[in-house]
Design a protein around this motif. Structure first.
Motif, PDB file in Angstrom:
ATOM      1  N   MET A  72     115.377  86.300  38.742  1.00  0.00           N
ATOM      2  CA  MET A  72     114.707  86.862  39.913  1.00  0.00           C
ATOM      3  C   MET A  72     115.184  88.290  40.167  1.00  0.00           C
ATOM      4  O   MET A  72     114.399  89.145  40.595  1.00  0.00           O
ATOM      5  CB  MET A  72     114.956  85.976  41.131  1.00  0.00           C
ATOM      6  N   LEU A 117     109.090  87.027  52.074  1.00  0.00           N
ATOM      7  CA  LEU A 117     110.002  85.919  51.806  1.00  0.00           C
ATOM      8  C   LEU A 117     110.918  85.675  53.002  1.00  0.00           C
ATOM      9  O   LEU A 117     111.087  84.532  53.458  1.00  0.00           O
ATOM     10  CB  LEU A 117     110.834  86.223  50.561  1.00  0.00           C
ATOM     11  N   PHE A 130     119.301  76.688  46.517  1.00  0.00           N
ATOM     12  CA  PHE A 130     118.172  77.564  46.225  1.00  0.00           C
ATOM     13  C   PHE A 130     117.705  78.300  47.478  1.00  0.00           C
ATOM     14  O   PHE A 130     117.385  79.492  47.424  1.00  0.00           O
ATOM     15  CB  PHE A 130     117.017  76.757  45.633  1.00  0.00           C
ATOM     16  N   GLU A 131     117.666  77.612  48.615  1.00  0.00           N
ATOM     17  CA  GLU A 131     117.197  78.266  49.839  1.00  0.00           C
ATOM     18  C   GLU A 131     118.139  79.397  50.240  1.00  0.00           C
ATOM     19  O   GLU A 131     117.698  80.483  50.617  1.00  0.00           O
ATOM     20  CB  GLU A 131     117.080  77.244  50.969  1.00  0.00           C
ATOM     21  N   ALA A 133     117.108  88.297  47.799  1.00  0.00           N
ATOM     22  CA  ALA A 133     116.246  89.317  48.400  1.00  0.00           C
ATOM     23  C   ALA A 133     117.064  90.495  48.931  1.00  0.00           C
ATOM     24  O   ALA A 133     116.720  91.662  48.705  1.00  0.00           O
ATOM     25  CB  ALA A 133     115.413  88.698  49.522  1.00  0.00           C
ATOM     26  N   LEU A 185     117.688  82.383  47.931  1.00  0.00           N
ATOM     27  CA  LEU A 185     116.532  83.233  48.186  1.00  0.00           C
ATOM     28  C   LEU A 185     116.891  84.393  49.105  1.00  0.00           C
ATOM     29  O   LEU A 185     116.495  85.540  48.875  1.00  0.00           O
ATOM     30  CB  LEU A 185     115.402  82.401  48.812  1.00  0.00           C
ATOM     31  N   SER A 200     112.740  91.546  40.245  1.00  0.00           N
ATOM     32  CA  SER A 200     112.631  92.375  41.445  1.00  0.00           C
ATOM     33  C   SER A 200     112.876  93.848  41.135  1.00  0.00           C
ATOM     34  O   SER A 200     112.261  94.733  41.742  1.00  0.00           O
ATOM     35  CB  SER A 200     113.620  91.890  42.510  1.00  0.00           C
ATOM     36  N   PHE A 238     118.892  83.120  39.576  1.00  0.00           N
ATOM     37  CA  PHE A 238     119.201  84.346  40.321  1.00  0.00           C
ATOM     38  C   PHE A 238     119.058  85.574  39.433  1.00  0.00           C
ATOM     39  O   PHE A 238     118.466  86.580  39.838  1.00  0.00           O
ATOM     40  CB  PHE A 238     120.611  84.258  40.898  1.00  0.00           C
ATOM     41  N   THR A 256     109.668  91.060  49.511  1.00  0.00           N
ATOM     42  CA  THR A 256     110.947  90.719  50.125  1.00  0.00           C
ATOM     43  C   THR A 256     110.782  90.412  51.610  1.00  0.00           C
ATOM     44  O   THR A 256     111.325  89.422  52.127  1.00  0.00           O
ATOM     45  CB  THR A 256     111.955  91.864  49.947  1.00  0.00           C
TER      46      THR A 256
END
Length: 395
Positions: free
Chosen positions: A305, A324, A149-150, A157, A153, A309, A302, A321
């Motif tokens: 998101m 984040l 997940f990290e 973005a 991100l 976005s 994903f 963005t």
């Protein structure tokens, strides 16, 4: 979407292969914790400020030779990454205080906090005697979701940025960065396991350097996005410079940011899977099932998101963005220095009264706080620059 699936699944296959070949891990967490506590108590019983260097060496040995060398660090990281980082930070606090010749009560207080974390937080994680089929499925699922997940991100973005700015031009740089990062993750995990048995100062130093470089790149990209947040300025920029920017000026930064984010998380995921494989015989199938479920969840998140976005107004999208990426840069800076402190590359100067916020990468040492202050400085300068331009425009 198919390319995303192939890239993520390629991370699973080496881990499944490791599971089939891994030997049974005979880690006795309870015995390791008892050893840590007994030797730590003995060191503190004979502690004196004028002999702090000897105590520092003793606690450093406990960290590298026992906590890491036994495999307990990796096992804790599989179950609770936040707790692993907190224990590492507590080790650093004791080592730093002893090395600086701090008073006995202060050093004893730091050891007491570490001792409590080991006996009351770490030990209960290993109360269960064996990990069954369902347990391995669940753990492999959580490991990949947590670590993936990290990295996702950052990928999300930057991919959304390219789609919003240039209809997807330049996405090949992200795909190349992800593919190279996965390959580098596999090679690094194999190399660390063979050369350093997935422990020791070399691994800590590698993680620290990677995180600091990632922090710098993410900070650069976040500042650049923040400066381009006004819609009119962005449209003008796109009309004049998008081709040259995507082929040179900014493309390398985006690709490098993705590479570093995926590389660190990928190598750590494979190491965790390798350790998990040693907890039971025939672990390949449950690990593959758990990891496959995690891939499905990550892809679904994903896509959600990504759709969200694309519907945001341009200034809000760029601001979110940038925020984040800045958060990740700030967190990476503190945690990266912590890793270098554990490797012995950076000194440890404890700061009393500062909270330990692992989710934010904040640790009570002067060196980690200075690194994060350096991350905050460009943000403050960028806000001042944006505010000044808007003030002049209003006049």
């Amino acid at each position: 979407m198919s390319r995303w699936m192939l890239l993520v699944v390629s991370l699973i296959l080496p881990a499944a292969g490791m599971a089939a070949a891994a030997e049974r891990n005979n880690l006795d967490a309870g015995a390791v914790i008892q050893d840590l506590v007994a030797r730590g108590d003995a060191t503190m019983d004979g502690y004196a400020p004028d002999q702090g260097v000897e105590a520092m060496d003793a606690f450093s040995g406990l960290y590298f030779d026992v906590f890491e060398g036994s495999g307990l660090e990796t096992a804790v990281g599989m179950k609770d990454p936040g707790l692993k980082t907190r224990v590492e930070s507590l080790f650093g606090a004791v080592i730093g205080l002893a090395g600086n010749g701090a008073a006995a009560p202060e050093t004893a207080g730091a050891w007491s906090e570490l001792r409590t974390a080991l006996t009351e937080d770490v030990a209960p994680l290993f109360d269960q005697k064996a990990v069954g089929f369902g347990g391995i499925v669940l753990q492999s699922f959580l490991i990949l979701v947590r670590e993936g997940f990290e990295a996702m991100l950052v990928v999300m973005a930057l991919a959304a940025y390219l789609r919003r700015s240039s209809a997807g031009a330049g996405m090949s740089a992200l795909y190349v960065g992800i593919a190279l990062a996965l390959l580098a993750s596999v090679l690094t995990a194999y190399g660390l396991n063979i050369l350093f048995q997935a422990s020791g100062a070399a691994r800590e130093a590698l993680e620290g350097v990677t995180m600091l470089v990632a922090s710098a790149v993410l900070l650069y990209v976040s500042q650049w996005l923040l400066a381009k947040r006004q819609a009119d300025k962005w449209q003008a920029y796109i009309r004049k410079k998008v081709d040259s920017a995507l082929s040179g000026g900014q493309l390398w930064a985006l690709g490098l940011a993705v590479f570093l984010a995926v590389y660190r998380e990928g190598a750590e995921t494979i190491l965790f899977f390798y350790a998990l494989a040693g907890q039971a015989q025939d672990a390949a199938l449950p690990m593959l099932l758990g990891a496959s479920g995690a891939v499905a969840v990550l892809v679904a998140v994903f896509l959600l998101m990504r759709m969200a976005s694309l519907q945001l107004p341009l200034p809000i999208f760029f601001s979110v963005t940038a925020a984040l990426l800045f958060y990740l840069a700030f967190s990476f800076a503190g945690t990266g220095v912590l890793e270098l402190q554990e490797a012995g590359w950076v000194a440890i100067t404890p700061v009393i009264g500062v909270p330990r916020l692992t989710w934010l990468g904040v640790y009570p040492t002067l060196e980690t706080l200075l690194a994060q202050s350096l991350v905050l400085l460009p943000l403050a300068l960028t806000f001042a620059w944006v505010w000044r331009r808007q003030s002049f425009k209003a006049v």
